[in-house]
Design a protein around this motif. Structure first.
Motif, PDB file in Angstrom:
ATOM      1  N   TYR A 109      -0.218   4.828  -1.654  1.00  0.00           N
ATOM      2  CA  TYR A 109      -0.518   5.960  -0.771  1.00  0.00           C
ATOM      3  C   TYR A 109       0.416   7.122  -1.056  1.00  0.00           C
ATOM      4  CZ  TYR A 109      -1.438   8.768   3.326  1.00  0.00           C
ATOM      5  OH  TYR A 109      -1.766   9.816   4.154  1.00  0.00           O
ATOM      6  N   TRP A 110       1.696   6.832  -1.269  1.00  0.00           N
ATOM      7  CA  TRP A 110       2.671   7.889  -1.521  1.00  0.00           C
ATOM      8  C   TRP A 110       2.353   8.606  -2.842  1.00  0.00           C
ATOM      9  CZ3 TRP A 110       7.859   6.952   1.128  1.00  0.00           C
ATOM     10  CH2 TRP A 110       8.540   8.151   1.296  1.00  0.00           C
ATOM     11  N   ILE A 168       0.818  -1.209   0.000  1.00  0.00           N
ATOM     12  CA  ILE A 168       0.000   0.000   0.000  1.00  0.00           C
ATOM     13  C   ILE A 168       0.857   1.267   0.000  1.00  0.00           C
ATOM     14  CG2 ILE A 168      -0.274   0.190   2.483  1.00  0.00           C
ATOM     15  CD1 ILE A 168      -3.068   0.771  -0.003  1.00  0.00           C
ATOM     16  N   ALA A 189       2.836   3.882   7.539  1.00  0.00           N
ATOM     17  CA  ALA A 189       2.953   2.974   6.390  1.00  0.00           C
ATOM     18  C   ALA A 189       4.413   2.754   6.018  1.00  0.00           C
ATOM     19  CB  ALA A 189       2.168   3.528   5.197  1.00  0.00           C
ATOM     20  N   MET A 203      -0.113   8.962   8.764  1.00  0.00           N
ATOM     21  CA  MET A 203      -0.390   7.724   8.031  1.00  0.00           C
ATOM     22  C   MET A 203       0.800   7.333   7.167  1.00  0.00           C
ATOM     23  SD  MET A 203      -4.437   7.867   7.036  1.00  0.00           S
ATOM     24  CE  MET A 203      -4.355   9.392   6.114  1.00  0.00           C
ATOM     25  N   LEU A 204       1.459   8.317   6.531  1.00  0.00           N
ATOM     26  CA  LEU A 204       2.638   8.027   5.714  1.00  0.00           C
ATOM     27  C   LEU A 204       3.765   7.467   6.583  1.00  0.00           C
ATOM     28  CD1 LEU A 204       4.136   8.093   3.024  1.00  0.00           C
ATOM     29  CD2 LEU A 204       4.804  10.446   3.545  1.00  0.00           C
ATOM     30  N   ILE A 209      -2.250  13.125   7.427  1.00  0.00           N
ATOM     31  CA  ILE A 209      -1.794  12.354   6.262  1.00  0.00           C
ATOM     32  C   ILE A 209      -0.332  11.968   6.389  1.00  0.00           C
ATOM     33  CG2 ILE A 209      -3.554  13.269   4.702  1.00  0.00           C
ATOM     34  CD1 ILE A 209      -1.516  15.164   3.532  1.00  0.00           C
ATOM     35  N   PHE A 225      -0.642   8.809  -4.302  1.00  0.00           N
ATOM     36  CA  PHE A 225      -1.869   9.565  -4.070  1.00  0.00           C
ATOM     37  C   PHE A 225      -1.587  10.831  -3.274  1.00  0.00           C
ATOM     38  CE2 PHE A 225      -5.519  10.446  -1.251  1.00  0.00           C
ATOM     39  CZ  PHE A 225      -6.447  10.812  -2.223  1.00  0.00           C
ATOM     40  N   LEU A 226      -0.765  10.715  -2.245  1.00  0.00           N
ATOM     41  CA  LEU A 226      -0.411  11.865  -1.421  1.00  0.00           C
ATOM     42  C   LEU A 226       0.317  12.918  -2.250  1.00  0.00           C
ATOM     43  CD1 LEU A 226      -0.264  13.245   1.317  1.00  0.00           C
ATOM     44  CD2 LEU A 226       1.759  11.859   1.830  1.00  0.00           C
TER      45      LEU A 226
END
Length: 111
Positions: A7-8, A3, A47, A43-44, A40, A10-11
């Motif tokens: 996620y990275w 993920i 992750a 969360m990064l 955010i 998308f961020l």
């Protein structure tokens, strides 16, 4: 962890996309963008640690801090209606540290 790249990416898109006019909603308040940055990046950080659990803290911190600075600089330089804000970098840094420590506490407690 599969993920993390998603996620990275998308961020990065969300941080660098052209600015849009925010409409006032009942849940909006001054500084909401700082809270969002903190969340955010927490969360990064979480992750990132889940993907690379053996990384040294200094490397983790440098990578996340460089990413935070780079996205803020690019926001300013791309002229898409966004601007560089020092407090965003502070919120990003605090957020990644929160994500790091949440990961460490959960691993210590459950594994």
């Amino acid at each position: 962890m599969k993920i993390l790249p998603i996620y990275w990416a998308f961020l990065t898109y969300m941080l660098l996309r052209p600015g849009v006019e925010n409409h006032e909603y009942f849940f909006m308040f001054d500084g909401i963008d700082k809270v969002l940055h903190l969340g955010i990046f927490a969360m990064l950080g979480f992750a990132f640690m889940a993907a690379f659990p053996r990384i040294r803290f200094s490397f983790f911190f440098q990578i996340i801090l460089i990413y935070a600075f780079l996205t803020e600089i690019l926001q300013e330089e791309m002229h898409f209606g966004r601007s560089m804000e020092t407090l965003d970098i502070v919120a990003d840094t605090i957020g990644c540290l929160i994500g790091y420590y949440i990961y460490k506490v959960l691993v210590k407690r459950f594994f």
